[in-house]
Design an enzyme around this catalytic site. Structure first.
Site, short mmCIF file in Angstrom:
data_model
loop_
_atom_site.label_atom_id
_atom_site.label_comp_id
_atom_site.label_asym_id
_atom_site.label_seq_id
_atom_site.Cartn_x
_atom_site.Cartn_y
_atom_site.Cartn_z
CE LYS A 140 -2.95 -3.22 2.76
NZ LYS A 140 -3.10 -4.33 3.71
N GLY A 164 -19.66 -14.72 5.05
CA GLY A 164 -18.45 -14.92 4.26
C GLY A 164 -17.68 -16.10 4.79
CB VAL A 165 -17.98 -19.58 4.77
CG1 VAL A 165 -18.72 -19.35 6.08
CG2 VAL A 165 -18.97 -19.78 3.63
N GLY A 166 -15.15 -17.78 3.12
CA GLY A 166 -13.95 -18.04 2.32
C GLY A 166 -12.87 -18.57 3.24
CE LYS A 167 -7.11 -17.10 1.21
NZ LYS A 167 -5.73 -16.88 0.74
CB VAL A 168 -10.76 -15.39 7.23
CG1 VAL A 168 -10.99 -15.02 8.69
CG2 VAL A 168 -9.37 -14.94 6.78
N GLY A 169 -13.36 -17.10 7.01
CA GLY A 169 -14.65 -17.48 7.57
C GLY A 169 -14.80 -18.98 7.75
#
Length: 355
Positions: A77, A177-182
């Site tokens: 990382k 959380g309903v951003g890109k993944v959600g």
């Protein structure tokens, strides 16, 4: 200060370019399975100690994630210290790319918090070891597609373990959380016949999900969702969602979501197990994204990457079985499985191969 030699990392590199303002740290936890792969986080850390502690923790997590994703890749990382909205520039990113290049393939970088596919394209102008690039440059593009798909596969495995049926049809699933993944996870759940409840701090994200799926219910905030009458709780926002208070109020029988580092502290996994809650380890079920960007190393093929991400179902199922057989929480079982693979495959490096 964090003691670098008090941790089992192979290599930690401090990168400084005064002209561009670059201050970065690259941490390689393990190359037992192959070159280390992990994203670059661009974040305004309050101190260099905080940045170092974060990159050490994140790189270890990537080693375990890559091992359980059945990738021939180790874990690494990187962090760039600073506010990306204030100091990110072409010069800084290209300077960073030269530092990554100087490791000669021991570390492959990709996107993370504060960096995007367009940034990877800039870094790649100075570096050959970059994934997560834009479609225009032969990359995989948005990695949230297979991240959400993998979470759904892990959730199916959890449903099978808990209820004997991998379908989510008729189950109430709370997505935080309903951003890109959600948002993409909601698509899979609705298509499978689940009843979906969501929450998000960003109103526009809620509005978009409502427009796409009018039957989705909305509740106000973390406490309301985690304490709701749901069968599955899916944290897909920030890390640390599973703290003592959340576990105490949780009514769901399964926790399976896309967020990283969901357990607020060591011991939460045992609290979940003691309450009869089945926890699907986050770095197992959300590994679809790293599978997607790793596929770029061979020359990206979406169907091939998706087929590999389908394997998250079997891996999650295997972890639950190990946990049951050995009498440990799934998070402990996942760690053991990852460590076993790193040890067994890494041991082969001791076999001499003349070139």
């Amino acid at each position: 200060m964090t003691k670098v030699f008090g941790v089992p990392h192979e290599q930690v590199v401090f990168c400084h370019d005064e002209a561009t303002g670059l201050k970065a740290i690259i941490a390689i936890y393990s190359t037992a399975l192959g070159p280390a792969l992990g994203g670059t986080r661009f974040y305004p850390y309050e101190s260099e100690d905080e940045a170092l502690a974060d990159v050490l923790n994140l790189s270890k997590g990537m080693a375990y994630k890559n091992a359980l994703a059945d990738l021939d890749l180790g874990g690494g990382k990187a962090v760039i210290i600073g506010d990306p909205t204030a100091i990110k520039s072409e010069g800084l990113l290209r300077a960073y790319g030269r530092f990554v290049q100087s490791l000669h393939g021991r570390y492959f970088t990709a996107c993370d918090v504060g960096t995007f596919s367009e940034d990877m394209d800039v870094i790649a102008r100075e570096c050959s070891y970059v994934t997560g690039r834009t479609l225009a440059h032969g990359g995989a593009g948005d990695s949230s597609i297979l991240t959400a798909f993998g979470v759904f596969q892990g959730m199916r495995a959890a449903a099978e373990h808990a209820w004997g049926d991998p379908s989510l049809r008729g189950r109430r699933v709370g997505v935080e959380g309903v951003g890109k993944v959600g948002r993409r996870l909601v698509e899979h759940l609705v298509a499978d016949g689940a009843e979906v409840i969501v929450t998000d701090v960003v109103e526009s994200a809620i509005d978009r999900v409502r427009a796409e799926h009018p039957g989705v219910q909305v509740v106000d905030g973390h406490a309301a969702l985690s304490g709701a009458e749901i069968d599955v709780y899916a944290p897909c926002a920030l890390g640390g969602a599973l703290d003592d208070a959340t576990v105490e109020r949780l009514r769901a029988k399964i926790v399976c979501g896309g967020a990283n580092n969901q357990l607020a502290h060591t011991g939460i996994e045992k609290q979940l197990a003691d309450r009869g809650v089945l926890y699907a380890p986050d770095y197992v079920v959300n590994s679809g994204g790293v599978i997607q960007v790793a596929d770029e190393i061979e020359g990206f093929d979406f169907d091939r990457a998706k087929q590999k991400a389908t394997g998250i179902f079997d891996t999650t199922r295997r972890i639950f079985q190990i946990a049951a057989d050995e009498g440990v929480p799934p998070a402990v079982a996942a760690d053991r499985l990852a460590e076993r693979r790193m040890s067994e495959i890494g041991r082969l490096r001791g076999i001499l191969v003349n070139s």
